[in-house]
Motif scaffolding. Structure first.
Motif, mmCIF file in Angstrom:
data_model
loop_
_atom_site.group_PDB
_atom_site.id
_atom_site.type_symbol
_atom_site.label_atom_id
_atom_site.label_comp_id
_atom_site.label_asym_id
_atom_site.label_seq_id
_atom_site.Cartn_x
_atom_site.Cartn_y
_atom_site.Cartn_z
ATOM 1 N N VAL A 67 3.326 116.122 51.961
ATOM 2 C CA VAL A 67 2.906 115.166 52.995
ATOM 3 C C VAL A 67 4.142 114.557 53.645
ATOM 4 C CG1 VAL A 67 1.514 113.135 53.527
ATOM 5 C CG2 VAL A 67 0.848 114.617 51.629
ATOM 6 N N LYS A 68 4.222 114.718 54.968
ATOM 7 C CA LYS A 68 5.336 114.158 55.731
ATOM 8 C C LYS A 68 4.797 112.957 56.496
ATOM 9 C CE LYS A 68 8.108 117.575 57.273
ATOM 10 N NZ LYS A 68 8.507 118.739 58.100
ATOM 11 N N ILE A 69 5.296 111.768 56.157
ATOM 12 C CA ILE A 69 4.801 110.529 56.771
ATOM 13 C C ILE A 69 5.735 110.128 57.909
ATOM 14 C CG2 ILE A 69 4.131 108.128 56.365
ATOM 15 C CD1 ILE A 69 3.900 108.824 53.362
ATOM 16 N N TYR A 70 5.150 109.916 59.085
ATOM 17 C CA TYR A 70 5.940 109.492 60.249
ATOM 18 C C TYR A 70 5.486 108.112 60.705
ATOM 19 C CZ TYR A 70 7.216 108.868 65.144
ATOM 20 O OH TYR A 70 7.682 108.337 66.329
ATOM 21 N N ASP A 71 6.449 107.280 61.060
ATOM 22 C CA ASP A 71 6.146 106.000 61.718
ATOM 23 C C ASP A 71 7.210 105.757 62.777
ATOM 24 O OD1 ASP A 71 5.872 103.016 62.213
ATOM 25 O OD2 ASP A 71 4.317 103.298 60.691
ATOM 26 N N ASN A 72 6.780 105.284 63.954
ATOM 27 C CA ASN A 72 7.760 105.099 65.041
ATOM 28 C C ASN A 72 8.607 103.843 64.848
ATOM 29 O OD1 ASN A 72 5.879 103.161 65.712
ATOM 30 N ND2 ASN A 72 5.632 103.808 67.840
ATOM 31 N N GLN A 73 8.233 102.990 63.898
ATOM 32 C CA GLN A 73 9.073 101.829 63.561
ATOM 33 C C GLN A 73 10.081 102.279 62.502
ATOM 34 O OE1 GLN A 73 8.495 98.657 65.022
ATOM 35 N NE2 GLN A 73 7.060 99.866 66.249
#
Length: 317
Positions: free
Chosen positions: A32-38
């Motif tokens: 699982v690759k978690i992305y957040d723009n913050q």
């Protein structure tokens, strides 16, 4: 090691729902690759997940065949969208429940992934034809709506876009089943999907009964928790009727159909959930459970503990 160990899912947004999805997918052995723009938020999310997985393992409530540490090694965090999407066959979006935000996120994602990558939204109240209106290839798009908290409440509603291919629904259904969720398919999009429509019907009549002075807030909740809810935790309304007459559903309707129709015809209009009429209901609720963070947090924790116990009970039967 199964082939899913090398398969990657990207989760977009690292808030409560994003973290929950990450935990669910990892429990099924997916990377699982978690992305957040913050910047830094996705890494913080993994720290939070580590704590939760360790607590779950201690309570013997960890999902899946892998240990907490094995599941943690499947998680990675990204501040860069292109890197987060690289190699993923499935993308689960969990950003703000705002149409324009979701539309633009999916536009950005589409530019960075191959045409066969499934694009899935966690939206609870936006229909797929709106969410994906700015995507070019909509045949691989759908809504996968979880129920809060997804780790203990396993239902996922799968809602197709009018152009969604059947194979996309099938693949998503298989992924959700593999990770231990309970997927249901809607055959077409509809406002509120299935869960929120049924929930809205319950809310409306509960509100009318309290507002009409028929029953108290406390007692209408008991009607569900000690009555209907006892059955509905294991069997749904259709099976309940089927079992409640000697010869099944048709027999049930012969016996009770007219009575149900009479009661339904006596229902009032959609209640006004605001203004003076609503104030007394809110006050009555707040007398039972004050709406400050301390009381609400304690009750949420109690809710999650009870749901955890119920999930365990259902798993063992």
């Amino acid at each position: 090691m199964s082939s899913s160990d090398t398969k990657s899912i990207t989760v977009i947004g690292s808030g409560l729902i994003g973290r929950s999805w990450a935990m669910v997918f990892a429990s099924g052995g997916y990377r699982v690759k978690i992305y957040d723009n913050q910047p830094g938020q996705a890494a913080k999310a993994i720290t939070e997940i580590r704590k939760q997985l360790e607590e779950l393992e201690e309570a013997h409530m960890l999902r899946g065949e892998l240990t907490a540490m094995q599941q943690l090694t499947l998680l990675s965090s990204y501040d860069d969208l292109a890197q987060a999407l690289e190699g993923a066959f499935f993308v689960q979006e969990c950003v703000f429940e705002q149409l324009e935000v979701k539309q633009s996120v999916f536009q950005d994602i589409e530019c960075l992934v191959g045409k066969d990558v499934i694009l899935s939204s966690s939206t609870s109240c936006l229909v797929p034809s709106n969410v994906f209106s700015k995507v070019q290839n909509r045949s691989r798009c759908l809504v996968s709506h979880p129920v809060n908290p997804p780790y203990y409440v396993k239902l996922v509603e799968l809602i197709p876009h009018p152009e969604t291919e059947a194979t996309v629904m099938d693949t998503t259904h298989a992924v959700m089943t593999k990770v231990g969720q309970a997927p249901v398919r809607l055959k077409r999009e509809i406002d509120g999907f299935a869960l929120n429509r049924v929930q809205a019907a319950i809310i409306a009549e509960s509100w009318r009964l309290v507002q009409g002075g028929v029953i108290s807030v406390k007692d209408i909740d008991l009607v569900m928790s000690e009555g209907l809810g006892m059955r509905y935790a294991f069997i749904g309304p259709m099976e309940t009727m089927h079992l409640n007459a000697p010869e099944g559903l048709e027999d049930y309707m012969k016996r009770y159909g007219e009575g149900i129709t009479r009661v339904l015809n006596s229902f009032g209009p959609v209640p006004n959930f605001f203004g003076d009429g609503a104030e007394s209901i809110v006050n009555e609720m707040c007398e039972l459970i004050p709406s400050d963070q301390q009381h609400l947090s304690a009750r949420r924790e109690r809710r999650d503990q009870l749901l955890m116990g119920l999930a365990k009970l259902k798993k063992d039967h």
